[in-house]
Design a protein around this motif. Structure first.
Motif: not given
Length: 301
Positions: A198-219
């Motif tokens: 979840h970054t500003r690139m995905t801010e319009d998406l709906q239905g995602l558990p955004l708290e579980a999609l932090g970019p730090e979890l990709v790094t």
């Protein structure tokens, strides 16, 4: 063994926020000197300011790391070359390049303007080409380099409204495949990262558990792909703490010649599609070899 980057220099594009920022902070925390490149534009590519990059540099320096900001647009080859020259003048080497910069211009293909298609291709694909070309000879001379292309599930598997973005992201996989082959003799390892975050690139998406999609979890995946023990030619998918491999595969297929070959292809399409014993080719020539082997067997009958 702990992954460290002491004495190494990394360039991260699009590092003023989101995934790029996390990549830059993590590389710096593990010892790398980091070039924080960000045009500072909106997510559609408009505007520009060095403020975002400078803020990330301040974070790195506050934590005891070393970094420099750069606001070059990756679409500007001359500006990218100037950035690389500045880095070499300051630190004398470049070990890591993370091609992360990107924009969105989402619309269905029917409604999409060609200008929006070209711009997305220019930023994602040509931006990565410009940056990679600018560091390639440096890495060859060092006999060391680690490069990551940021691909996407939209490119690998498709996504409605993202024909431009998907085309650019899959093109980066093709670029990665060939550069990994060409860079092998100089220990330049090239991989692709397909993030879900979840970054500003995905801010319009709906239905995602955004708290579980932090970019730090990709790094963490990115850090492995640019480490000394990195693989090469890997497509690593990452998000929410999950990691997967994606592959471009080739089935064993079937054989069809003669006047009714089109009808044979139609009749045997299930056999052609059978994934048993499919392979991940070492290079594109593998397809031709499989096809020629079928032909040889046929003509010997």
């Amino acid at each position: 063994m702990t992954i460290r980057f002491d004495g190494q220099v990394a360039i991260v594009t699009g590092a003023g926020g989101g995934l790029g920022r996390e990549h830059a902070l993590a590389l710096a925390a593990r010892g790398a000197k980091v070039v924080v490149n960000d045009l500072g534009g909106a997510r559609d590519g408009s505007g520009g300011s060095a403020t975002a990059a400078e803020a990330v540099v301040a974070e790195i320096e506050a934590a005891g790391g070393e970094a420099m900001a750069n606001a070059a647009s990756v679409t500007d080859a001359a500006a990218v070359e100037a950035m690389v020259a500045e880095v070499m003048a300051r630190w004398g080497r470049i070990d890591i390049l993370v091609n992360n910069a990107g924009i969105l211009r989402d619309k269905s293909f029917a409604k999409m303007e060609l200008a929006d298609f070209r711009l997305v291709m220019d930023v994602h694909l040509m931006g990565a080409v410009h940056c990679t070309k600018a560091v390639w000879d440096i890495m060859r001379a060092q006999n060391y380099g680690r490069i990551v292309m940021t691909t996407s599930s939209s490119g690998l598997f498709g996504n409605f409204g993202q024909a431009n973005y998907g085309a650019a992201k899959m093109a980066l996989v093709g670029l990665m495949q060939t550069l990994a082959i060409e860079g092998a003799k100089n220990d330049i390892r090239v991989n692709a990262l397909a993030p879900t975050a979840h970054t500003r690139m995905t801010e319009d998406l709906q239905g995602l558990p955004l708290e579980a999609l932090g970019p730090e979890l990709v790094t963490p995946g990115l850090l492995y792909l640019v480490s000394r023990d990195a693989p090469t030619r890997a497509i690593l998918a990452a998000g929410a703490g999950g990691f997967e491999r994606a592959y471009v595969t080739l089935t064993q297929g079937d054989f069809a010649v003669g006047p009714d070959a089109p009808e044979q292809v139609a009749a045997r399409f299930d056999a052609i599609s059978d994934r048993e014993n499919e392979i991940v080719p070492d290079m594109g020539a593998a397809q031709g070899m499989i096809e020629l082997t079928k032909a040889q067997k046929h003509h010997k009958l």
